[in-house]
Structure formats: C-alpha cells, structure tokens
Design a protein around this motif. Structure first.
Motif, PDB file in Angstrom:
ATOM      1  N   SER A 135     -34.621 -18.715  20.019  1.00 12.79           N
ATOM      2  CA  SER A 135     -35.994 -19.247  19.984  1.00 12.79           C
ATOM      3  C   SER A 135     -35.867 -20.924  20.152  1.00 12.79           C
ATOM      4  N   LEU A 136     -34.719 -21.392  19.520  1.00 12.19           N
ATOM      5  CA  LEU A 136     -34.643 -22.773  19.551  1.00 12.19           C
ATOM      6  C   LEU A 136     -34.313 -23.250  21.023  1.00 12.19           C
ATOM      7  N   ALA A 137     -33.508 -22.412  21.565  1.00  9.21           N
ATOM      8  CA  ALA A 137     -33.207 -22.799  23.147  1.00  9.21           C
ATOM      9  C   ALA A 137     -34.510 -22.878  23.943  1.00  9.21           C
ATOM     10  N   ALA A 138     -35.277 -22.070  23.698  1.00  8.70           N
ATOM     11  CA  ALA A 138     -36.465 -22.023  24.280  1.00  8.70           C
ATOM     12  C   ALA A 138     -37.830 -23.047  23.907  1.00  8.70           C
ATOM     13  N   PHE A 139     -37.679 -23.659  22.905  1.00  9.21           N
ATOM     14  CA  PHE A 139     -38.509 -24.362  22.468  1.00  9.21           C
ATOM     15  C   PHE A 139     -38.686 -25.697  23.018  1.00  9.21           C
ATOM     16  N   PRO A 140     -39.961 -26.122  23.605  1.00  3.31           N
ATOM     17  CA  PRO A 140     -40.029 -27.365  24.322  1.00  3.31           C
ATOM     18  C   PRO A 140     -39.623 -28.390  23.406  1.00  3.31           C
ATOM     19  N   GLY A 141     -38.771 -29.306  24.168  1.00  2.00           N
ATOM     20  CA  GLY A 141     -38.584 -30.494  23.477  1.00  2.00           C
ATOM     21  C   GLY A 141     -37.255 -30.576  22.434  1.00  2.00           C
ATOM     22  N   PHE A 142     -37.000 -29.138  22.165  1.00  7.43           N
ATOM     23  CA  PHE A 142     -35.705 -29.129  21.296  1.00  7.43           C
ATOM     24  C   PHE A 142     -34.428 -29.773  21.783  1.00  7.43           C
ATOM     25  N   ASP A 143     -34.329 -29.585  23.037  1.00  7.88           N
ATOM     26  CA  ASP A 143     -32.964 -30.208  23.704  1.00  7.88           C
ATOM     27  C   ASP A 143     -32.920 -31.610  23.651  1.00  7.88           C
ATOM     28  N   SER A 144     -34.068 -32.180  24.019  1.00  2.00           N
ATOM     29  CA  SER A 144     -33.971 -33.596  23.917  1.00  2.00           C
ATOM     30  C   SER A 144     -34.034 -34.237  22.539  1.00  2.00           C
ATOM     31  N   ALA A 145     -34.363 -33.457  21.403  1.00  3.68           N
ATOM     32  CA  ALA A 145     -34.488 -33.750  20.268  1.00  3.68           C
ATOM     33  C   ALA A 145     -33.190 -33.932  19.426  1.00  3.68           C
ATOM     34  N   VAL A 146     -32.173 -32.765  19.890  1.00  2.00           N
ATOM     35  CA  VAL A 146     -30.940 -32.613  19.502  1.00  2.00           C
ATOM     36  C   VAL A 146     -30.158 -33.712  20.079  1.00  2.00           C
ATOM     37  N   VAL A 147     -30.341 -34.120  21.274  1.00  2.00           N
ATOM     38  CA  VAL A 147     -29.435 -35.077  21.920  1.00  2.00           C
ATOM     39  C   VAL A 147     -29.799 -36.405  21.649  1.00  2.00           C
ATOM     40  N   ARG A 148     -30.929 -36.683  21.093  1.00  2.00           N
ATOM     41  CA  ARG A 148     -31.377 -37.881  20.489  1.00  2.00           C
ATOM     42  C   ARG A 148     -30.894 -37.992  19.401  1.00  2.00           C
ATOM     43  N   ALA A 149     -30.612 -37.156  18.453  1.00  2.00           N
ATOM     44  CA  ALA A 149     -30.236 -36.978  17.305  1.00  2.00           C
ATOM     45  C   ALA A 149     -28.595 -37.314  17.180  1.00  2.00           C
ATOM     46  N   LEU A 150     -28.017 -36.605  18.034  1.00  2.00           N
ATOM     47  CA  LEU A 150     -26.404 -36.957  18.488  1.00  2.00           C
ATOM     48  C   LEU A 150     -26.085 -38.419  18.839  1.00  2.00           C
ATOM     49  N   ALA A 151     -27.006 -38.936  19.866  1.00  3.04           N
ATOM     50  CA  ALA A 151     -26.907 -40.306  20.277  1.00  3.04           C
ATOM     51  C   ALA A 151     -27.097 -41.167  19.444  1.00  3.04           C
ATOM     52  N   GLY A 152     -28.091 -40.903  18.281  1.00  5.92           N
ATOM     53  CA  GLY A 152     -28.217 -42.014  17.250  1.00  5.92           C
ATOM     54  C   GLY A 152     -27.632 -41.734  16.104  1.00  5.92           C
ATOM     55  N   SER A 153     -26.539 -40.688  15.956  1.00  8.48           N
ATOM     56  CA  SER A 153     -26.093 -40.504  14.658  1.00  8.48           C
ATOM     57  C   SER A 153     -25.386 -41.729  13.860  1.00  8.48           C
ATOM     58  N   ASN A 154     -25.101 -42.493  14.648  1.00 10.87           N
ATOM     59  CA  ASN A 154     -24.621 -43.641  13.756  1.00 10.87           C
ATOM     60  C   ASN A 154     -23.712 -43.734  12.589  1.00 10.87           C
ATOM     61  N   SER A 155     -22.604 -43.233  13.086  1.00 10.29           N
ATOM     62  CA  SER A 155     -21.374 -42.792  12.086  1.00 10.29           C
ATOM     63  C   SER A 155     -22.101 -41.828  10.862  1.00 10.29           C
ATOM     64  N   LEU A 156     -23.012 -41.158  11.064  1.00 11.40           N
ATOM     65  CA  LEU A 156     -23.393 -40.262  10.081  1.00 11.40           C
ATOM     66  C   LEU A 156     -22.749 -39.169  10.461  1.00 11.40           C
ATOM     67  N   ILE A 157     -21.775 -38.721   9.717  1.00  7.59           N
ATOM     68  CA  ILE A 157     -21.041 -37.411  10.086  1.00  7.59           C
ATOM     69  C   ILE A 157     -21.879 -36.130   9.772  1.00  7.59           C
ATOM     70  N   ASP A 158     -22.712 -36.088   9.119  1.00  5.76           N
ATOM     71  CA  ASP A 158     -23.534 -34.765   8.883  1.00  5.76           C
ATOM     72  C   ASP A 158     -24.550 -34.574   9.946  1.00  5.76           C
ATOM     73  N   VAL A 159     -25.174 -35.625  10.464  1.00  5.02           N
ATOM     74  CA  VAL A 159     -25.931 -35.683  11.729  1.00  5.02           C
ATOM     75  C   VAL A 159     -25.312 -35.182  12.838  1.00  5.02           C
ATOM     76  N   ALA A 160     -24.037 -36.005  13.035  1.00  3.70           N
ATOM     77  CA  ALA A 160     -23.438 -35.730  14.186  1.00  3.70           C
ATOM     78  C   ALA A 160     -22.646 -34.002  14.151  1.00  3.70           C
ATOM     79  N   GLU A 161     -22.268 -33.715  13.071  1.00  8.50           N
ATOM     80  CA  GLU A 161     -21.673 -32.351  13.188  1.00  8.50           C
ATOM     81  C   GLU A 161     -22.750 -31.209  13.208  1.00  8.50           C
ATOM     82  N   ASN A 162     -23.995 -31.443  12.755  1.00  9.54           N
ATOM     83  CA  ASN A 162     -24.875 -30.519  12.852  1.00  9.54           C
ATOM     84  C   ASN A 162     -25.648 -30.431  14.159  1.00  9.54           C
ATOM     85  N   ALA A 163     -25.474 -31.619  14.846  1.00 14.02           N
ATOM     86  CA  ALA A 163     -25.973 -31.712  16.295  1.00 14.02           C
ATOM     87  C   ALA A 163     -24.890 -31.112  17.227  1.00 14.02           C
ATOM     88  N   ILE A 164     -23.824 -31.175  17.029  1.00 16.05           N
ATOM     89  CA  ILE A 164     -22.690 -30.626  17.594  1.00 16.05           C
ATOM     90  C   ILE A 164     -22.847 -28.880  17.542  1.00 16.05           C
TER      91      ILE A 164
END
Length: 414
Positions: A135-164
């Motif tokens: 469902s997540l894979a097919a949800f509109p905009g989810f892919d860009s939201a995760v990439v945005r979170a990863l790119a903007g994780s700014n040394s926040l390990i929880d954010v980066a690990e969850n995005a990965i």
C-alpha cells in the motif's frame, strides 16, 4: 435496519486525481515545468514557503510558473459527478486505509517538524504486513516523501535509519516500476542521500548498515548509477573497512555491492589501496561457500586492472586460496577463479605465482574445471593456463597440447 443506517459509503479515489502534497482530490490541478500536477493551493503554499524544488521529483525548478491542467480538471469533475450518484463500495482495510496515511505523509512532505516521530509511525505501519508495504509503495507521493526525509535527515540517526528501512522493505521488495521511480529520485538528490547513507554506515545499527548496503546495490542498476555510487566521497574505503572485522552477513552484502559498483578504474584502484586484496584473500581461505563465491567475484573484478593484479601477485596466499576453491565453486564462481589465475599466470606472466599454482596441482585442477563445459573465452583461458603451468611442472603430465590454439582477449590491461 439500524445496522444499515450505520453503514458508511466508501469511494476509491484514483491516484491520478490526488494531489501528491495534500493527498486529497485536486480542486484546481496545475502542472509544474517538471510535468507533475498538484492542487493549486498546495503547490502555491509549497513555493511560498521558500522551496525551489518539485516536491515529487526533488528536482530544482528552473521556473516556478505553473499552468492549469484543464484535461485533468474535466476528468475529476466527471468522476465527482459519477461518484456522488454511485452506491457504496467495499470499505478499505484499516491497515492500508489512505485515511491512516494521508495526514502522516502530508506532514512529512510539507514540514520539518517532528519528522523522526512521523517516519517512525510510517515504519511501524510498514512492519505490520506485506500488504501495508504494498500500500505504501503504491501511495501517491510516498516515494518522494521518504527520499526527502532521507536527504534532509541532517545527522538524525533515527530518521536516516527509518528512511533506509522504508526504502529497502517497501521499494526494493515491490516491483520494477516502483524501483525505477525511487532510483531516479535518489540519484537526482544523490549528494544528500549518499551522505545520509554514509552516516548510517558509520553510526547506525548493524541491521541498518546491512540494509543500507542492500539499498545501494538495488540502486546500482546500470553503469552510470554504479559509477555515481562508487564516486560518493569515502564510501568505497568505508565499505572495505567492514570486511576486516565484519560478520558473515555484512561481509556478503558488502562483497556483493563492491562487485557491482567497481566499474571504473579509479574505483578499483581505491579498493586496492584500501587493502581489499589482502582482506578478501583471508576471507577466501576461511569463509563459507557462498561468501567464497563473492570473494572470487571481487578478485576477478580487481584482476581487470594492473594495480589489482600487482596486489594479488604480492599477496603470498592469494593464488593458492583461489586454487583451493576453484573445484568446489559454482560454475560462475569457477569462471571468476579461472579469470584470476589467467590474469596472474598468463597475462602478467608472474613466475612466482605460476610456480605456486603449479605446486598446488594447478594443471590437474584446471583440467577438472574444463570438464564442466564452458563458453569459448573461459575454455581459452583454461588452455592458456595448462600450457603455462605444464611448463612449470618438473615432472609434467605428458599431455599433448599442441592442437590447442587460443586467442584470449576478454581481459585487457588497463
């Protein structure tokens, strides 16, 4: 009767009609220069907030102008009219309901507030079932939201690990079309995304490190993407360091990735300089059969450059370790082993390596390997090896090899 009165009407909204930012049906669809369509109010708010990128693709906008998408507007109006008179449809599953995801994704797309908490909730949702991940894979905009979170994780390990985790479990597991889209998004923002991945490799849990390596291999689908990954500052040396004291699972993941992304001469030289030949040789002598095959692949890749061949020739036990593994390896791994031995004994004509291989019954080993049936270039390398090794044997095997004539050219010095 009361039961009937309590029922709710459910209408499935076509994903094309949803705004990638708000996740709601677009009232006034407009298209950016990137070709992506948004609801006017949502994209205007995004641009007025100081952003200069397309939220769905992460591309920098050469122009912030947008034009009305009149065709889509008419389609939405027709759909709304038909939906208002239609009967109830099946209610969505609670676990995959868009109502559950929409507010979370809206927040992660449009705000930097509480991103760790939001991404953690989405990750927990994904962990519950394969259906949730689809469902997540097919949800509109989810892919860009995760990439945005990863790119903007700014040394926040929880954010980066969850995005990965989400990139690995949602996109890597859910089909070709999803994979191609996420690859493009990450490679378009590669500097920030690769920095975040390197941050996880340095500071994350072992599980997150392994998942990061797998995501990187998933991204390496062609020469250009492999080259981009190998050029990420410090990445290859960092990966090579894991092989020195890592466990079998991370070793396998790293070796598999390095075998894929080492596509340029500079990448191979960097790995050789990082001591990979010595480490891989030690692994080859003591590891499982599966890991050994990845080691042979790595050595075969490095054998295509002069620096790699020189390092293998100087490593005392490298050739011997390859000979020991060759007869027990799969056909593909045995071909890699043959390529390594041919590079050292025939291409470089290293007498020390040749004698070492000959001492280890190299002629017999290669003859056994030849019986498996090969493509012409592998068979040619085997014949070349037998000729060279037979000349190094003190007692010989009495083989008549004059009828063999080879022109092995598949490996060229660089």
């Amino acid at each position: 009767m009361a039961k009937v009165r309590d029922q709710k009407l459910y209408v499935t909204v076509p994903s094309l009609f949803r705004c990638p930012i708000s996740m709601d049906v677009m009232r006034s669809p407009v298209s950016l220069c990137t070709g992506v369509t948004y609801d006017r109010a949502s994209i205007q708010h995004w641009l007025d907030s100081g952003h200069d990128t397309c939220p769905a693709t992460m591309q920098v906008l050469p122009s912030k102008d947008f034009i009305p998408n009149l065709t889509l507007h008419r389609l939405i109006r027709l759909w709304l009219l038909s939906s208002s008179s239609s009967s109830s449809a099946e209610p969505p599953s609670p676990s995959s309901s868009a109502d559950h995801l929409r507010p979370l994704l809206r927040q992660i797309q449009t705000s930097d507030d509480n991103v760790p908490g939001i991404l953690s909730k989405i990750a927990e949702f994904a962990k519950k079932s394969g259906e949730n991940r689809r469902s997540l894979a097919a949800f509109p905009g989810f892919d860009s939201a995760v990439v945005r979170a990863l790119a903007g994780s700014n040394s926040l390990i929880d954010v980066a690990e969850n995005a990965i985790y989400l990139l690995g479990s949602v996109f890597r597991e859910n089909g070709k079309s999803t994979g191609e889209r996420i690859r493009k998004l990450i490679l378009d923002a590669r500097e920030q995304c690769f920095d975040a991945m390197i941050f996880v490799l340095r500071n994350g849990s072992l599980k997150s490190k392994i998942e990061t390596v797998k995501v990187l291999e998933f991204l390496a689908c062609d020469f250009q993407s492999s080259k981009s990954i190998s050029e990420a500052c410090g990445l290859l040396s960092l990966l090579a360091s894991f092989l020195k004291d890592g466990g079998e699972e991370i070793n396998d993941a790293v070796l598999s990735l390095l075998g894929v992304v080492s596509v340029t001469h500079s990448a191979k030289v960097e790995l050789v300089s990082s001591g990979v030949v010595e480490v891989v040789t030690k692994l080859l002598r003591a590891c499982s059969a599966a890991t050994a095959e990845r080691c042979l692949r790595m050595l075969a890749v490095l054998a295509t450059c002069a620096e790699g061949r020189a390092a293998m020739a100087e490593e005392p036990s490298c050739a011997a370790a390859v000979v020991e593994r060759i007869t027990k390896a799969s056909k593909a791994a045995a071909a890699d082993a043959v390529a390594v031995l041919w590079s050292l004994c025939c291409l470089c004509r290293n007498v020390k390596v040749r004698d070492e291989v000959a001492k280890r019954n190299g002629v017999v080993v290669v003859l056994l390997v030849m019986q498996r049936g090969w493509e012409e270039h592998v068979r040619s390398m085997c014949v070349d090896l037998i000729k060279v090794l037979k000349g190094a044997c003190k007692n010989g095997l009495g083989l008549e090899l004059g009828c063999y004539d080879t022109k092995t050219t598949h490996i060229k010095p660089c």
